[in-house]
Design a protein around this motif. Sequence first.
Motif, PDB file in Angstrom:
ATOM      1  N   VAL A  32      54.317  38.246  32.288  1.00 35.08           N
ATOM      2  CA  VAL A  32      54.638  39.394  33.143  1.00 35.08           C
ATOM      3  C   VAL A  32      53.629  40.520  32.919  1.00 35.08           C
ATOM      4  O   VAL A  32      53.152  41.141  33.884  1.00 35.08           O
ATOM      5  CB  VAL A  32      56.082  39.892  32.872  1.00 35.08           C
ATOM      6  N   LEU A  33      53.285  40.778  31.679  1.00 35.37           N
ATOM      7  CA  LEU A  33      52.308  41.834  31.383  1.00 35.37           C
ATOM      8  C   LEU A  33      50.934  41.499  31.966  1.00 35.37           C
ATOM      9  O   LEU A  33      50.254  42.369  32.518  1.00 35.37           O
ATOM     10  CB  LEU A  33      52.218  42.071  29.882  1.00 35.37           C
ATOM     11  N   ALA A  34      50.520  40.238  31.862  1.00 43.02           N
ATOM     12  CA  ALA A  34      49.225  39.838  32.416  1.00 43.02           C
ATOM     13  C   ALA A  34      49.238  39.939  33.940  1.00 43.02           C
ATOM     14  O   ALA A  34      48.281  40.425  34.548  1.00 43.02           O
ATOM     15  CB  ALA A  34      48.888  38.418  31.981  1.00 43.02           C
ATOM     16  N   TRP A  35      50.315  39.488  34.552  1.00 45.19           N
ATOM     17  CA  TRP A  35      50.438  39.558  36.013  1.00 45.19           C
ATOM     18  C   TRP A  35      50.368  41.007  36.485  1.00 45.19           C
ATOM     19  O   TRP A  35      49.666  41.321  37.444  1.00 45.19           O
ATOM     20  CB  TRP A  35      51.754  38.914  36.452  1.00 45.19           C
ATOM     21  N   TRP A  36      51.069  41.885  35.797  1.00 47.71           N
ATOM     22  CA  TRP A  36      51.056  43.301  36.176  1.00 47.71           C
ATOM     23  C   TRP A  36      49.676  43.923  35.926  1.00 47.71           C
ATOM     24  O   TRP A  36      49.185  44.692  36.736  1.00 47.71           O
ATOM     25  CB  TRP A  36      52.120  44.061  35.412  1.00 47.71           C
ATOM     26  N   GLY A  37      49.073  43.585  34.811  1.00 45.76           N
ATOM     27  CA  GLY A  37      47.774  44.149  34.467  1.00 45.76           C
ATOM     28  C   GLY A  37      46.677  43.753  35.447  1.00 45.76           C
ATOM     29  O   GLY A  37      45.848  44.570  35.838  1.00 45.76           O
ATOM     30  N   PHE A  38      46.671  42.493  35.858  1.00 43.93           N
ATOM     31  CA  PHE A  38      45.661  42.052  36.821  1.00 43.93           C
ATOM     32  C   PHE A  38      45.938  42.585  38.216  1.00 43.93           C
ATOM     33  O   PHE A  38      45.040  42.619  39.048  1.00 43.93           O
ATOM     34  CB  PHE A  38      45.563  40.528  36.852  1.00 43.93           C
ATOM     35  N   GLY A  39      47.159  43.016  38.473  1.00 44.47           N
ATOM     36  CA  GLY A  39      47.501  43.556  39.778  1.00 44.47           C
ATOM     37  C   GLY A  39      47.288  45.049  39.914  1.00 44.47           C
ATOM     38  O   GLY A  39      47.494  45.616  40.985  1.00 44.47           O
ATOM     39  N   LEU A  40      46.859  45.705  38.844  1.00 42.72           N
ATOM     40  CA  LEU A  40      46.615  47.149  38.915  1.00 42.72           C
ATOM     41  C   LEU A  40      45.460  47.451  39.853  1.00 42.72           C
ATOM     42  O   LEU A  40      44.498  46.692  39.923  1.00 42.72           O
ATOM     43  CB  LEU A  40      46.295  47.706  37.526  1.00 42.72           C
ATOM     44  N   PRO A  41      45.544  48.554  40.565  1.00 37.53           N
ATOM     45  CA  PRO A  41      44.453  48.906  41.477  1.00 37.53           C
ATOM     46  C   PRO A  41      43.183  49.272  40.709  1.00 37.53           C
ATOM     47  O   PRO A  41      43.237  49.759  39.591  1.00 37.53           O
ATOM     48  CB  PRO A  41      44.999  50.110  42.242  1.00 37.53           C
ATOM     49  N   HIS A  42      42.065  49.011  41.340  1.00 36.89           N
ATOM     50  CA  HIS A  42      40.761  49.365  40.743  1.00 36.89           C
ATOM     51  C   HIS A  42      40.392  50.764  41.141  1.00 36.89           C
ATOM     52  O   HIS A  42      40.644  51.151  42.269  1.00 36.89           O
ATOM     53  CB  HIS A  42      39.681  48.385  41.206  1.00 36.89           C
ATOM     54  N   PRO A  43      39.813  51.588  40.364  1.00 40.38           N
ATOM     55  CA  PRO A  43      39.522  51.370  38.950  1.00 40.38           C
ATOM     56  C   PRO A  43      40.802  51.470  38.129  1.00 40.38           C
ATOM     57  O   PRO A  43      41.671  52.301  38.400  1.00 40.38           O
ATOM     58  CB  PRO A  43      38.561  52.498  38.605  1.00 40.38           C
ATOM     59  N   ARG A  44      40.910  50.616  37.143  1.00 37.62           N
ATOM     60  CA  ARG A  44      42.104  50.611  36.301  1.00 37.62           C
ATOM     61  C   ARG A  44      42.073  51.802  35.353  1.00 37.62           C
ATOM     62  O   ARG A  44      41.043  52.137  34.787  1.00 37.62           O
ATOM     63  CB  ARG A  44      42.172  49.327  35.498  1.00 37.62           C
TER      64      ARG A  44
END
Length: 100
Positions: free
Chosen positions: A63-75
């Motif tokens: 869940v943390l990885a899924w959320w982290g990769f889904g953050l808008p750029h720039p993170r």
Amino acid sequence: MAEPASDHADEAIDRPAIYRTLLLAFLVWAAHFTVSYGAVLVFPGQPAARIITVVAGIGALAVLAWWGFGLPHPRSSLAAGMIGLAAAAVVFGTFPALVG
């Protein structure tokens, strides 16, 4: 047009995605801790506690990885740091069930 209430309206902390990330990271860690601690209390010294804890840890990290990769750029470094801190807490929260 109305002026923004603050001169710092563009700072990273003012973006809603960061608040959601902070909340989600804490909630994922808290859920993992509750499930792991509960499993060790209900099944002390049994393999079921280890299995439940490892499955909960893998789920929390996913869940943390899924959320982290889904953050808008720039993170935001704050959001990425919170996800990293929560991931470390999940990993270290899994160790007592495996060792004990």
